[in-house]
Design a protein around this motif. Sequence first.
Motif, PDB file in Angstrom:
ATOM      1  N   PHE A   1     129.612 -48.570  -7.144  1.00 20.16           N
ATOM      2  CA  PHE A   1     128.854 -47.433  -7.505  1.00 20.16           C
ATOM      3  C   PHE A   1     128.849 -46.336  -6.904  1.00 20.16           C
ATOM      4  CE2 PHE A   1     124.854 -45.175  -6.700  1.00 20.16           C
ATOM      5  CZ  PHE A   1     124.698 -44.786  -7.887  1.00 20.16           C
ATOM      6  N   LEU A   2     128.922 -46.406  -5.423  1.00 22.14           N
ATOM      7  CA  LEU A   2     129.288 -45.329  -4.619  1.00 22.14           C
ATOM      8  C   LEU A   2     130.777 -44.415  -4.848  1.00 22.14           C
ATOM      9  CD1 LEU A   2     127.814 -46.611  -1.364  1.00 22.14           C
ATOM     10  CD2 LEU A   2     127.064 -45.093  -2.854  1.00 22.14           C
ATOM     11  N   ASP A   3     131.526 -45.370  -5.110  1.00 15.85           N
ATOM     12  CA  ASP A   3     132.889 -44.885  -5.864  1.00 15.85           C
ATOM     13  C   ASP A   3     132.912 -43.977  -6.813  1.00 15.85           C
ATOM     14  OD1 ASP A   3     134.280 -46.063  -3.614  1.00 15.85           O
ATOM     15  OD2 ASP A   3     135.237 -47.690  -4.589  1.00 15.85           O
ATOM     16  N   ALA A   4     132.179 -44.594  -7.714  1.00 13.86           N
ATOM     17  CA  ALA A   4     131.833 -43.845  -8.943  1.00 13.86           C
ATOM     18  C   ALA A   4     131.035 -42.524  -8.796  1.00 13.86           C
ATOM     19  CB  ALA A   4     130.874 -44.490 -10.093  1.00 13.86           C
ATOM     20  N   LEU A   5     130.270 -42.451  -7.782  1.00 16.02           N
ATOM     21  CA  LEU A   5     129.744 -41.161  -7.205  1.00 16.02           C
ATOM     22  C   LEU A   5     130.799 -40.312  -6.748  1.00 16.02           C
ATOM     23  CD1 LEU A   5     126.685 -41.908  -5.307  1.00 16.02           C
ATOM     24  CD2 LEU A   5     126.524 -40.627  -7.501  1.00 16.02           C
ATOM     25  N   ALA A   6     131.860 -40.859  -5.590  1.00 17.12           N
ATOM     26  CA  ALA A   6     132.810 -40.004  -5.201  1.00 17.12           C
ATOM     27  C   ALA A   6     133.670 -39.487  -6.250  1.00 17.12           C
ATOM     28  CB  ALA A   6     133.505 -40.951  -4.135  1.00 17.12           C
ATOM     29  N   ALA A   7     134.087 -40.185  -7.187  1.00 17.28           N
ATOM     30  CA  ALA A   7     134.973 -39.713  -8.224  1.00 17.28           C
ATOM     31  C   ALA A   7     134.605 -38.646  -9.011  1.00 17.28           C
ATOM     32  CB  ALA A   7     135.173 -40.765  -9.170  1.00 17.28           C
ATOM     33  N   HIS A   8     133.228 -38.059  -8.903  1.00 15.91           N
ATOM     34  CA  HIS A   8     132.685 -37.168  -9.554  1.00 15.91           C
ATOM     35  C   HIS A   8     132.070 -36.114  -8.345  1.00 15.91           C
ATOM     36  CE1 HIS A   8     133.078 -39.971 -12.792  1.00 15.91           C
ATOM     37  NE2 HIS A   8     133.203 -38.920 -13.666  1.00 15.91           N
ATOM     38  N   GLY A   9     132.610 -36.024  -7.157  1.00 13.99           N
ATOM     39  CA  GLY A   9     132.430 -34.969  -6.414  1.00 13.99           C
ATOM     40  C   GLY A   9     130.875 -35.208  -5.684  1.00 13.99           C
ATOM     41  N   LEU A  10     130.340 -36.490  -5.765  1.00 13.32           N
ATOM     42  CA  LEU A  10     128.973 -36.786  -5.521  1.00 13.32           C
ATOM     43  C   LEU A  10     129.117 -37.712  -4.161  1.00 13.32           C
ATOM     44  CD1 LEU A  10     126.917 -37.094  -8.743  1.00 13.32           C
ATOM     45  CD2 LEU A  10     127.264 -34.856  -7.269  1.00 13.32           C
ATOM     46  N   SER A  11     128.193 -37.625  -3.310  1.00 14.23           N
ATOM     47  CA  SER A  11     128.061 -38.625  -2.353  1.00 14.23           C
ATOM     48  C   SER A  11     126.501 -38.845  -2.167  1.00 14.23           C
ATOM     49  CB  SER A  11     128.417 -38.379  -0.952  1.00 14.23           C
ATOM     50  OG  SER A  11     128.098 -37.029  -0.576  1.00 14.23           O
ATOM     51  N   TYR A  12     125.956 -40.096  -1.550  1.00 15.64           N
ATOM     52  CA  TYR A  12     124.860 -40.431  -1.295  1.00 15.64           C
ATOM     53  C   TYR A  12     124.340 -40.504   0.284  1.00 15.64           C
ATOM     54  CZ  TYR A  12     120.565 -43.478  -0.705  1.00 15.64           C
ATOM     55  OH  TYR A  12     119.241 -43.991  -0.508  1.00 15.64           O
ATOM     56  N   HIS A  13     123.124 -40.155   0.696  1.00 13.71           N
ATOM     57  CA  HIS A  13     122.867 -40.207   2.067  1.00 13.71           C
ATOM     58  C   HIS A  13     121.226 -39.929   2.234  1.00 13.71           C
ATOM     59  CE1 HIS A  13     122.794 -40.427   6.430  1.00 13.71           C
ATOM     60  NE2 HIS A  13     121.996 -39.313   6.476  1.00 13.71           N
ATOM     61  N   ASP A  14     120.682 -41.382   2.518  1.00  7.66           N
ATOM     62  CA  ASP A  14     119.243 -41.111   3.072  1.00  7.66           C
ATOM     63  C   ASP A  14     118.267 -40.788   1.752  1.00  7.66           C
ATOM     64  OD1 ASP A  14     117.225 -41.721   4.562  1.00  7.66           O
ATOM     65  OD2 ASP A  14     117.087 -39.594   5.508  1.00  7.66           O
ATOM     66  N   GLY A  15     118.738 -41.322   0.782  1.00 10.74           N
ATOM     67  CA  GLY A  15     117.750 -40.877  -0.603  1.00 10.74           C
ATOM     68  C   GLY A  15     118.151 -39.711  -1.265  1.00 10.74           C
ATOM     69  N   LYS A  16     119.326 -39.131  -0.843  1.00  6.58           N
ATOM     70  CA  LYS A  16     119.580 -37.818  -1.517  1.00  6.58           C
ATOM     71  C   LYS A  16     121.080 -37.673  -1.979  1.00  6.58           C
ATOM     72  CE  LYS A  16     116.415 -34.893   1.144  1.00  6.58           C
ATOM     73  NZ  LYS A  16     115.746 -36.077   1.750  1.00  6.58           N
ATOM     74  N   ILE A  17     121.441 -36.904  -2.986  1.00  9.58           N
ATOM     75  CA  ILE A  17     122.658 -37.049  -3.742  1.00  9.58           C
ATOM     76  C   ILE A  17     123.121 -35.487  -3.372  1.00  9.58           C
ATOM     77  CG2 ILE A  17     124.042 -36.922  -5.636  1.00  9.58           C
ATOM     78  CD1 ILE A  17     123.025 -39.415  -5.281  1.00  9.58           C
ATOM     79  N   PHE A  18     124.428 -35.672  -2.683  1.00  7.27           N
ATOM     80  CA  PHE A  18     125.079 -34.329  -2.124  1.00  7.27           C
ATOM     81  C   PHE A  18     126.230 -33.939  -3.042  1.00  7.27           C
ATOM     82  CE2 PHE A  18     122.981 -36.191   1.547  1.00  7.27           C
ATOM     83  CZ  PHE A  18     122.341 -35.235   1.857  1.00  7.27           C
TER      84      PHE A  18
END
Length: 328
Positions: A188-205
């Motif tokens: 799941f986190l790789d899918a976020l990273a593939a589209h320029g997104l990252s997750y930390h502490d309840g927030k999407i950057f």
Amino acid sequence: MNGLEKKQDQRRRFLRTLYDATGGRRLTFILAPDIGTKLGLTQEEYTSTTDYLVGRGWMKWETLEGKASITPAGVDEAERLIAADAPQPERRNIPAPVIAEISRAFDATYTHAQIDNIFMEASAPGAPPEGSKLRKVAAWLHRINADSEVDALDIFGRLVREFLARPRWGTDLDPHAAEAYDEEDSRFLDALAAHGLSYHDGKIFGAGLLAPSKTLAELIRARDLTAIGKEFERAADKIASKSLGPLWKVVQRHLGIAPTPELDEDLKRVLGGLASIVAGVGAFRTHAGDAHGRGPGAPSIEPRHTRLAVHAAHTVVTFILETWKGSK
């Protein structure tokens, strides 16, 4: 611009100019003919425009000489126009492939009732969609994207937090179960990273947060990586502590960037500020990062804090690399 559009534009510009001239204050009087002259209106256009504004209750005549004031209703309308003309921030949506991935993960993890509860607790708009769990999650996420009244990634961050904190049944008895959970998280986190997104502490950057790091990576690739490694090892061998503070002092001396009496006062302040950045970023990583684990009392970090630390560190490292190259 046709005749009607021209009239509407003149009315808007006149009211905006009256608002600016009075500062939005009710008892400030302005010569209305001066506004007409400033806007380049003919006498007929001026009369038509002021008659309209007075008729709508947005402007009021105060003297026979043409002094006018803006009314409370006029202030409201002018501020509405200002807000409408302001550039709107780019809307952040959940990418379709990420929707597909989280839909699959929720389908495999939760019941219908659990999905409904998680989405409602995250303030997702509307009632639960009909259909299978997979269709329900996907439809709800697409609805979040389509709703201009909500921040799609803000809601999505809450959903991700719930998913990553899900109970990990059986991991204490079966090590393979733990691996399966970890693989699910990584996918799941790789899918976020593939589209320029990252997750930390309840927030999407978004990707913009990490842009400086990419620039820095390109800068480092353009240098002699072996030489950089040797320089670092040579500096590290000279100090007992491996913390940033003592290492920074060695770097300062080696590159000649420590503040000295001979330097201009302004430059001394800037170079002294680099030391503050190094100390601050190191402390930020220790107290707010997850390198040493995050306890229940860890501070809550907003995107602007993280962005500040990343950009500050990027600036310092870029300056060091450029100074080092220039000294060779």
